[in-house]
Design an enzyme around this catalytic site. Structure first.
Site, PDB file in Angstrom:
ATOM      1  N   ASP A  69      34.864  28.381  32.217  1.00  0.00           N
ATOM      2  CA  ASP A  69      35.338  29.738  32.488  1.00  0.00           C
ATOM      3  C   ASP A  69      34.750  30.758  31.519  1.00  0.00           C
ATOM      4  O   ASP A  69      34.994  31.953  31.674  1.00  0.00           O
ATOM      5  CB  ASP A  69      36.866  29.790  32.449  1.00  0.00           C
ATOM      6  CG  ASP A  69      37.465  30.031  33.821  1.00  0.00           C
ATOM      7  OD1 ASP A  69      36.733  29.871  34.815  1.00  0.00           O
ATOM      8  OD2 ASP A  69      38.657  30.380  33.906  1.00  0.00           O
ATOM      9  N   ASP A  84      50.823  24.983  35.514  1.00  0.00           N
ATOM     10  CA  ASP A  84      51.097  23.576  35.758  1.00  0.00           C
ATOM     11  C   ASP A  84      52.570  23.323  36.099  1.00  0.00           C
ATOM     12  O   ASP A  84      52.875  22.601  37.051  1.00  0.00           O
ATOM     13  CB  ASP A  84      50.684  22.738  34.535  1.00  0.00           C
ATOM     14  CG  ASP A  84      51.066  23.400  33.210  1.00  0.00           C
ATOM     15  OD1 ASP A  84      51.865  24.360  33.229  1.00  0.00           O
ATOM     16  OD2 ASP A  84      50.572  22.964  32.159  1.00  0.00           O
TER      17      ASP A  84
END
Length: 728
Positions: A135, A440
């Site tokens: 990223d 998550d």
């Protein structure tokens, strides 16, 4: 047919349940005493007493929530021999996602050691596909991965020939000097180690200079993707298949097949929100669907290398079990750190969290923790659990010609663009959830609410080992991000008690609420470490006197909880000093990380700030590392969090000295038996803060608390005493 795994009850539950029942009775008695002994209007200490009642009600409520993860913990045991007998090599393909975001915080050599460790699993290489999401869009990370793709041709056969553990070259070569005699050929060991050291030196040299040598760039077409106008937040999608495991020439030096290895940097544009790690994971799910499309996806953070080469086979024992496997959506492994000091100075062992996860396993399954987790691809794509669903374990994309690689790369790039998700269900019904920094947890909750179960697998040899924070600032930042993200979930439509109602059991809802309410724990904790001490200074008793029978539940609840916590800590291998450090960090995290988690969550809700995602740095300078190894707390900057820590420490010291002086001199007719519990509480807080006093007044190193912080803390202590003592 025998099951591929067994579920076993953990021992010691009779003792724990007896202790928990008696503590619950004690909590009820404490609250009854508080509610029935409220000082009359106008009496000294009435306001403080009511505050103590509110704090203790909260502590009691949160203690009840925590029992959902402690009442019935279980342990899973797998039978890999049965898996081998039943399936042989007819095992499903596995896609492995490794995520990195910043080459400065997460050095490329750290990243590729993790990549190489997951490439070297004890699993058919042709069924492994490893993807690195960068990223940061860094050419340095791509260069490191390209170097790793070449080194893999030597590393993978070396691992398999000598059954190497761990299979991270950085970890293995740092540990193996004392084990070289176990290898049949020292010459080969030295050769492979030499190749690894040469590679890491080239990568480090490139990182220091900030550029790749031109002769290296000419060796792979992927380097041409970068130009001078690119930035980490503004670049086109980049996707390169460095090793095509399906191609006839993708072999190691012993002509064994190599796993597929793919580099991806999804498109970034300033006008598009990139949704942090969740966005990267969703791009990987789409990209992998046209390259390998394996039915199992495992994701791991770039600093969590594989420490157990059989982890995939362990996970498959759950998914492929004929009796129970069809219900299991994901398998979560614990996170373990290899750089925790002997006495765990910053309480980074995650012992308590891992204990809770084994308890959650019995009420519906552990939370998805974002790393070290195996998923069914279908559940990440939004599929609900039904008894009729049958997984196609044999699926996967097979390519025959080299020409298809370039076509596949171009197709995959189109799936990693910023605009692809526009007006789609990605980030909502499909993929990892958006809108939260702990993607998550919220994704795992949605999976459970769709009817799937999960399991917690903690093998004797840790499956994944990572790098924990090595400074106080890193620890505070990490827990701030966790607490803020979980609290934002609790206050959103995904609150476990509302979103989970009718979908998961009440105990499972309670389990999800434990991290969800980390942040608000800061407020009663801050109250409890300040007000009783101020009450001692003001001569306002806030606890029963020592000769009263009501003192018993107060003493019992505190001592029983702490003694059992100490027992569990020692049983799990911690030292007595490590447990004590954990108590200090328990307070520090609550009055800093969790407090800022509350503040930032509220700011986000009212629109005063936007959600962010701070990557916890994996790098420390030499002085910081040395102090960490010596277990000396690291401060060194004028952080607002340090002002809070120093203020609380100084306030308790002043209140203890002032209160004891009044008791000894008989001022205000203060008697020790009336203020005994307040003296004990204030005294314990002073003792636990000794390293803080040392950092303020005794230490001379650069990691001490700066004088400006000490000065500000003294000012705040004077202000707090002036403002609050008169109204207690």
């Amino acid at each position: 047919m025998k099951q591929l795994f067994a579920t076993e009850k953990l021992g010691g539950r009779v003792l724990y349940r007896f202790q928990a029942i008696t503590v619950f009775v004690g909590i009820c008695l404490v609250l009854y005493y508080r509610a029935t002994h409220i000082p009359a209007d106008g009496t000294t200490g009435r306001a403080a007493w009511l505050g103590m009642l509110a704090a203790e009600v909260w502590f009691g409520f949160y203690w009840v929530l925590m029992q959902s993860g402690r009442w019935y913990p279980i342990r899973r045991r797998t039978f890999k021999d049965r898996l081998a007998d039943r399936f042989g090599e007819r095992l499903p393909c596995v896609d492995i996602f490794v995520c990195t975001a910043d080459p400065k915080s997460e050095p490329p050599n750290l990243v590729i050691s993790t990549v190489l460790s997951v490439m070297a699993y004890n699993y058919p290489a042709e069924k492994l596909n490893v993807y690195l999401s960068d990223d940061g869009g860094s050419i340095l990370t791509f260069y490191a991965l390209w170097e790793a793709s070449l080194f893999a041709k030597h590393w993978l056969p070396f691992c398999k020939t000598y059954k190497v553990e761990p299979r991270s070259p950085a970890a293995y070569f740092s540990e193996s000097d004392k084990r070289r005699d176990d290898l049949h050929t020292l010459k080969e060991w030295s050769f492979v180690k030499g190749l690894y050291e040469e590679m890491t030196k080239r990568i480090d040299s490139a990182v220091v200079s900030g550029k790749i040598p031109e002769e290296m760039k000419a060796k792979h077409k992927g380097f041409s993707e970068w130009n001078s106008e690119m930035t980490p937040k503004n670049h086109q999608p980049i996707l390169q298949i460095l090793i095509d495991g399906k191609h006839i020439n993708a072999n190691d030096r012993e002509v064994n097949v190599l796993p597929t290895l793919v580099y991806m940097a999804r498109e970034k544009r300033p006008q598009y929100h990139h949704n942090f790690k969740a966005g990267a994971m969703n791009a990987l799910i789409r990209v992998s669907s046209v390259i390998s499309n394996s039915p199992i996806i495992m994701n791991v953070d770039c600093d969590m290398y594989s420490n157990n080469s059989d982890s995939i086979r362990d996970a498959l024992c759950f998914f492929l079990d004929e009796e129970m496997g069809h219900k299991i959506g994901f398998v979560q492994y614990p996170q373990t750190y290899n750089n925790v000091t002997k006495n765990d100075i910053y309480d980074n062992s995650l012992r308590v969290i891992n204990q809770e996860l084994s308890g959650f396993d019995s009420v519906g399954g552990p939370l998805y923790c974002g790393s070290g987790c195996f998923h069914r691809r279908e559940i990440l794509c939004g599929r609900r659990y039904t008894q009729e669903y049958k997984e196609d374990w044999d699926r996967g994309i097979k390519r025959k010609t080299q020409v298809n690689i370039y076509q596949t790369e171009e197709k995959a790039k189109s799936l990693a663009t910023c605009a692809y998700e526009y007006k789609t269900q990605w980030g909502n019904e499909i993929g990892l959830k958006y809108g939260c920094s702990v993607e998550d947890i919220i994704t795992g909750l949605a999976i459970h609410c769709r009817g799937w179960e999960s399991v917690f697998m903690s093998p004797s040899r840790a499956a994944f080992i990572g790098v924990g924070p090595t400074t106080l600032a890193q620890t505070i930042l990490q827990h701030k991000r966790w607490s803020e993200g979980n609290f934002s979930i609790f206050l959103s439509k995904y609150c476990p008690f509302f979103f989970g109602h009718g979908n998961i059991r009440l105990l499972h809802q309670m389990a999800y609420s434990i991290p969800g309410l980390w942040a608000p724990n800061s407020l009663p904790t801050l109250y409890y470490v300040i007000i009783p001490s101020l009450g001692l200074l003001k001569s306002a008793p806030l606890f029963p006197e020592i000769m009263s029978p009501w003192v018993i539940p107060f003493l019992y609840v505190s001592s029983a909880e702490n003694m059992y916590n100490l027992y569990e800590a020692l049983l799990s291998g911690e030292t007595l000093k490590g447990w004590w450090n954990g108590q200090r960090m328990w307070i520090i995290k609550r009055i800093t990380s969790y407090l800022y988690g509350v503040i930032d969550t509220i700011r986000n809700l009212v629109g005063l700030s936007k959600m962010g995602f701070a990557v916890t740095s994996k790098v420390s300078n030499k002085d910081e590392s040395k102090r960490y190894e010596q277990e000396i707390m690291e401060f060194g900057s004028s952080s607002p969090e340090y002002v809070i820590i120093a203020t609380v420490a100084l306030l308790n010291h002043m209140c203890l000295v002032g209160g004891l002086c009044q008791i000894i001199t008989g001022t205000w007719h203060m008697a020790l038996n009336i203020f005994f519990l307040q003296v004990i509480l204030c005294g314990v807080l002073v003792i636990i803060n000794i390293p803080i006093y040392e950092a303020m007044f005794l230490r001379k190193d650069t990691g001490r608390i700066p004088f400006s912080v000490t000065l500000a803390s003294i000012g705040f202590v004077i202000l707090i005493v002036a403002l609050f003592v008169p109204i207690i």
